[in-house]
Write an enzyme that holds these catalytic residues in place. Structure first.
Site, PDB file in Angstrom:
ATOM      1  N   LYS A 184       0.842  -1.201   0.000  1.00  0.00           N
ATOM      2  CA  LYS A 184       0.000   0.000   0.000  1.00  0.00           C
ATOM      3  C   LYS A 184       0.882   1.258   0.000  1.00  0.00           C
ATOM      4  O   LYS A 184       0.711   2.151  -0.802  1.00  0.00           O
ATOM      5  CB  LYS A 184      -0.915  -0.026   1.221  1.00  0.00           C
ATOM      6  CG  LYS A 184      -1.796   1.190   1.337  1.00  0.00           C
ATOM      7  CD  LYS A 184      -2.734   1.088   2.535  1.00  0.00           C
ATOM      8  CE  LYS A 184      -3.357   2.452   2.798  1.00  0.00           C
ATOM      9  NZ  LYS A 184      -4.250   2.465   3.945  1.00  0.00           N
ATOM     10  N   GLU A 190      10.472  -4.655   4.502  1.00  0.00           N
ATOM     11  CA  GLU A 190      10.543  -6.075   4.137  1.00  0.00           C
ATOM     12  C   GLU A 190      10.248  -6.258   2.643  1.00  0.00           C
ATOM     13  O   GLU A 190      10.950  -6.977   1.924  1.00  0.00           O
ATOM     14  CB  GLU A 190       9.526  -6.896   4.949  1.00  0.00           C
ATOM     15  CG  GLU A 190       9.830  -7.025   6.431  1.00  0.00           C
ATOM     16  CD  GLU A 190       9.273  -5.877   7.267  1.00  0.00           C
ATOM     17  OE1 GLU A 190       8.919  -4.812   6.690  1.00  0.00           O
ATOM     18  OE2 GLU A 190       9.208  -6.043   8.495  1.00  0.00           O
ATOM     19  N   GLY A 246      -4.867  -1.573   5.142  1.00  0.00           N
ATOM     20  CA  GLY A 246      -4.063  -2.720   4.686  1.00  0.00           C
ATOM     21  C   GLY A 246      -4.766  -4.048   4.907  1.00  0.00           C
ATOM     22  O   GLY A 246      -4.841  -4.887   4.017  1.00  0.00           O
ATOM     23  N   ARG A 247      -5.333  -4.245   6.093  1.00  0.00           N
ATOM     24  CA  ARG A 247      -5.956  -5.536   6.399  1.00  0.00           C
ATOM     25  C   ARG A 247      -7.342  -5.676   5.785  1.00  0.00           C
ATOM     26  O   ARG A 247      -8.002  -6.702   5.971  1.00  0.00           O
ATOM     27  CB  ARG A 247      -6.012  -5.739   7.915  1.00  0.00           C
ATOM     28  CG  ARG A 247      -6.648  -4.595   8.675  1.00  0.00           C
ATOM     29  CD  ARG A 247      -6.299  -4.676  10.156  1.00  0.00           C
ATOM     30  NE  ARG A 247      -6.750  -3.505  10.915  1.00  0.00           N
ATOM     31  CZ  ARG A 247      -6.076  -2.374  11.038  1.00  0.00           C
ATOM     32  NH1 ARG A 247      -4.923  -2.217  10.390  1.00  0.00           N
ATOM     33  NH2 ARG A 247      -6.539  -1.382  11.765  1.00  0.00           N
ATOM     34  N   GLU A 332      -5.062  -6.568  14.712  1.00  0.00           N
ATOM     35  CA  GLU A 332      -4.519  -5.249  14.355  1.00  0.00           C
ATOM     36  C   GLU A 332      -5.632  -4.192  14.445  1.00  0.00           C
ATOM     37  O   GLU A 332      -5.376  -3.036  14.737  1.00  0.00           O
ATOM     38  CB  GLU A 332      -3.896  -5.270  12.953  1.00  0.00           C
ATOM     39  CG  GLU A 332      -2.964  -4.104  12.715  1.00  0.00           C
ATOM     40  CD  GLU A 332      -2.144  -4.222  11.432  1.00  0.00           C
ATOM     41  OE1 GLU A 332      -2.731  -4.083  10.341  1.00  0.00           O
ATOM     42  OE2 GLU A 332      -0.924  -4.436  11.506  1.00  0.00           O
ATOM     43  N   HIS A 363      -6.108 -33.296  17.652  1.00  0.00           N
ATOM     44  CA  HIS A 363      -5.052 -34.190  18.142  1.00  0.00           C
ATOM     45  C   HIS A 363      -3.894 -33.405  18.727  1.00  0.00           C
ATOM     46  O   HIS A 363      -2.795 -33.944  18.886  1.00  0.00           O
ATOM     47  CB  HIS A 363      -4.598 -35.099  17.002  1.00  0.00           C
ATOM     48  CG  HIS A 363      -5.710 -35.993  16.537  1.00  0.00           C
ATOM     49  ND1 HIS A 363      -5.986 -37.199  17.135  1.00  0.00           N
ATOM     50  CD2 HIS A 363      -6.667 -35.808  15.590  1.00  0.00           C
ATOM     51  CE1 HIS A 363      -7.041 -37.744  16.545  1.00  0.00           C
ATOM     52  NE2 HIS A 363      -7.483 -36.913  15.614  1.00  0.00           N
ATOM     53  N   LYS A 487       9.301  -0.819  14.238  1.00  0.00           N
ATOM     54  CA  LYS A 487       9.930  -0.440  12.963  1.00  0.00           C
ATOM     55  C   LYS A 487      11.020   0.602  13.195  1.00  0.00           C
ATOM     56  O   LYS A 487      12.118   0.516  12.643  1.00  0.00           O
ATOM     57  CB  LYS A 487       8.886   0.178  12.024  1.00  0.00           C
ATOM     58  CG  LYS A 487       7.855  -0.772  11.479  1.00  0.00           C
ATOM     59  CD  LYS A 487       6.992  -0.032  10.454  1.00  0.00           C
ATOM     60  CE  LYS A 487       5.738  -0.783  10.120  1.00  0.00           C
ATOM     61  NZ  LYS A 487       4.829  -0.037   9.251  1.00  0.00           N
TER      62      LYS A 487
HETATM   63  O1  LIG Z   1       1.022  -2.710   2.212  1.00  0.00           O
HETATM   64  P1  LIG Z   1       2.110  -2.116   3.009  1.00  0.00           P
HETATM   65  O2  LIG Z   1       2.093  -0.614   2.984  1.00  0.00           O
HETATM   66  O3  LIG Z   1       3.458  -2.655   2.561  1.00  0.00           O
HETATM   67  O4  LIG Z   1       1.914  -2.519   4.498  1.00  0.00           O
HETATM   68  C1  LIG Z   1       1.980  -3.838   4.924  1.00  0.00           C
HETATM   69  C2  LIG Z   1       1.517  -3.996   6.371  1.00  0.00           C
HETATM   70  O5  LIG Z   1       2.455  -3.409   7.239  1.00  0.00           O
HETATM   71  C3  LIG Z   1       2.101  -2.424   8.166  1.00  0.00           C
HETATM   72  O6  LIG Z   1       3.106  -2.319   9.127  1.00  0.00           O
HETATM   73  C4  LIG Z   1       0.744  -2.571   8.810  1.00  0.00           C
HETATM   74  O7  LIG Z   1       0.825  -3.000  10.121  1.00  0.00           O
HETATM   75  C5  LIG Z   1      -0.189  -3.471   8.060  1.00  0.00           C
HETATM   76  O8  LIG Z   1      -1.501  -3.013   8.250  1.00  0.00           O
HETATM   77  C6  LIG Z   1       0.105  -3.518   6.593  1.00  0.00           C
HETATM   78  O9  LIG Z   1      -0.806  -4.370   5.952  1.00  0.00           O
END
Ligand SMILES: O=P(O)(O)OC[C@H]1O[C@H](O)[C@H](O)[C@@H](O)[C@@H]1O
Length: 524
Positions: A184, A190, A246-247, A332, A363, A487
């Site tokens: 986003k 990462e 994002g979620r 989240e 199990h 972060k």
């Molecule tokens: O889609 P991006 O901007 O790379 O973000 C990826 C993810 O990382 C963030 O730290 C948020 O905690 C998430 O809500 C998000 O989905």
């Protein structure tokens, strides 16, 4: 309150305490509630104006106040003729423009018309993203595997641990591999790190011609500037908007890898499924409103019984990643401890969400659910028919799977009394060990089969359940400030690891750990 007694008192409970939403049959009879409880919980929802906030969300108001943003994932599945405005502008046409572009691109990849730099057709699709830019597509790809183009290989890379990318691409041919960089913000360390490494791998494999990037990389993002800065052509970018969290983004452009896997028509069927539940949440009266009910039941156990967690247990191998997806959605969103005005709340908020597919959990950890000391409300999700084209012998296994599904909620609800154990001739010393206290609440969600639409319905059901809970708790379910500190600190620690520079001003524990890490790493 004992479930045995509630059922004894009301023979109609098994059919009466059920709801139907789209293709989902929801049974909430095995909950520690009466009509009175439910009425009081609905009063709580009314007192906290859940439906008022719902209307504000669907109407495009900026209910994510800490980020000053609208919350409009529902616009991502709105029909083309809907009008949903943000700052006076209808966002629906843009949504459909992107969906159409995604569809055209997905068709080109699926048909082989979109080729790699050397003219070979694309056979592998690697989605690089994390959090909401990974969990949705990765979960849905597994969920809808029976519908996927089996001649294409799909991989999902999220972890900055180089092993993730390494294992995902080691057996792939760069000439036939398409990378979808999903982010986003397009600043997530990462994802950008993995995408940069993937680009080097591609260029090494294809003789170093930078032009190859345009045929092998596409981006899904809200940040056009960063995408072009990375070297991905704006033509190869599929956009979305800051009003998609994002979620909540997986039915935006973030779903491109899934769309390539299952095809645009199936993807649209899935969006229709989301919409069925959106419309239900918006229009159904409180007594029949499934997301409201599920949200309130969670509040009942979390706030009134002190339950700390909530298990989601799908009896479908295809839903192996469903609970992991829900963890981000729920935890989240509702892992907050201050209210919308920033004041500390003095009630419990979001639960720990966990679970893996049945029957594997039976199990492993079901022992604790049955006989442990903790109250763990659980959702059981199952299907009447297997979805894949299974051999007849494997089709027969489905009834066995579902026999377990029904047996578990029965055992959890009704248990086994000491007298029942004794009646089986069990020696007295073992009676307490073989007794099941029962009274463990569960929701059963049953559908005919796991189609794209049903998957959309299930996800929307949970999205709105999480919304309801956040509304009652008066928290902002749509920000995620809690992920920021780690972060920032990682950025501060990193130079001490990579450049060997002086260890910055760290606490004593972290400093000692970093020193040990460097010693271990550098020892010959
Ligand atoms: O889609 P991006 O901007 O790379 O973000 C990826 C993810 O990382 C963030 O730290 C948020 O905690 C998430 O809500 C998000 O989905």
């Amino acid at each position: 309150m004992r479930l045995r007694e509630l059922f004894a008192a009301d023979p109609g409970r098994g059919t009466g305490y059920t709801l139907r939403v789209g293709d989902l049959h929801i049974d909430y009879s095995k909950h520690l509630v009466t009509d009175d409880t439910l009425r009081l919980l609905r009063e709580l929802a009314a007192a906290t104006d859940v439906f008022g906030l719902r209307d504000a969300m669907f109407g495009g108001e900026k209910i994510n106040t800490t980020e000053d943003r609208a919350v409009l994932h529902t616009a991502l599945r709105a029909p083309a003729n809907a009008v949903i405005e943000v700052d006076g502008e209808n966002v629906v046409p843009e949504v459909h423009t992107v969906l159409d572009r995604m569809g055209a691109f997905a068709d080109r990849v699926r048909s082989g018309e979109w080729t790699g730099h050397t003219g070979r057709r694309i056979r592998n699709v690697v989605n690089i993203g994390i959090g909401g830019s990974d969990l949705g597509p990765a979960m849905a790809y597994e969920a809808l595997r029976a519908y996927t183009a089996r001649e294409l290989t799909f991989r999902f890379v999220s972890n900055v641990d180089g092993a993730d990318l390494h294992e995902a691409i080691r057996d792939l041919d760069p000439a036939e591999t398409l990378f979808i960089v999903a982010s986003k913000t397009f600043t997530t360390i990462e994802t950008i790190t993995n995408a940069t490494s993937a680009r080097s791998w591609l260029l090494e494999g294809l003789g170093g011609d930078e032009k190859a990037v345009a045929r092998h990389f596409v981006a899904l993002s809200t940040n056009a500037e960063k995408v072009t800065g990375f070297g991905i052509d704006a033509d190869n970018m599929f956009g979305f908007w800051d009003w998609v969290g994002g979620r909540y983004s997986f039915d935006s452009a973030i779903g491109l890898s899934l769309m390539i896997a299952i095809g645009p028509d199936r993807f649209l069927e899935m969006l229709d499924g989301f919409r069925i539940v959106d419309e239900h949440f918006l229009n159904a009266p409180a007594e029949d409103n499934a997301p409201l009910l599920l949200g309130l039941l969670g509040i009942w156990y979390g706030n009134f019984f002190g339950a700390q967690s909530h298990a989601v247990l799908p009896y479908s191998h295809y839903l192996s990643k469903f609970t992991a997806y829900l963890q981000q959605l729920d935890m989240e969103s509702n892992g907050k401890s201050v209210d919308r005005d920033g004041k500390p709340v003095d009630w419990q908020t979001g639960p720990v969400v966990w679970g893996t597919p049945g029957t594997n959990g039976q199990h492993a950890y079901y022992q604790l659910i049955h006989q442990g000391t903790k109250l763990i409300p659980a959702d059981f999700i199952g299907f009447a028919r297997p979805v894949a084209d299974l051999r007849p012998g494997l089709v027969a296994q489905h009834d066995l799977l579902m026999a377990n599904f029904f047996a578990q909620t029965q055992a959890l609800a009704f248990g086994k009394t000491p007298d029942e154990v004794r009646a089986e001739g069990v020696p007295e010393a073992l009676v307490p060990h073989k007794t099941f206290q029962g009274n463990h609440p569960t929701t059963t969600i049953l559908a005919r089969e796991l189609t794209p639409s049903v998957l959309g319905q299930l996800i929307a059901l949970y999205e709105h359940k999480v919304f309801v809970q956040g509304a009652v708790w008066n928290i902002d379910s749509f920000d995620q400030w809690g992920v920021e500190l780690g972060k920032v600190l990682a950025k501060r620690v990193e130079p001490a690891l990579t450049e060997g520079t002086r260890i910055p001003d760290l606490d004593a524990s972290t400093k000692a750990l970093v020193t040990t890490y460097r010693e271990l790493r550098d020892r010959q």
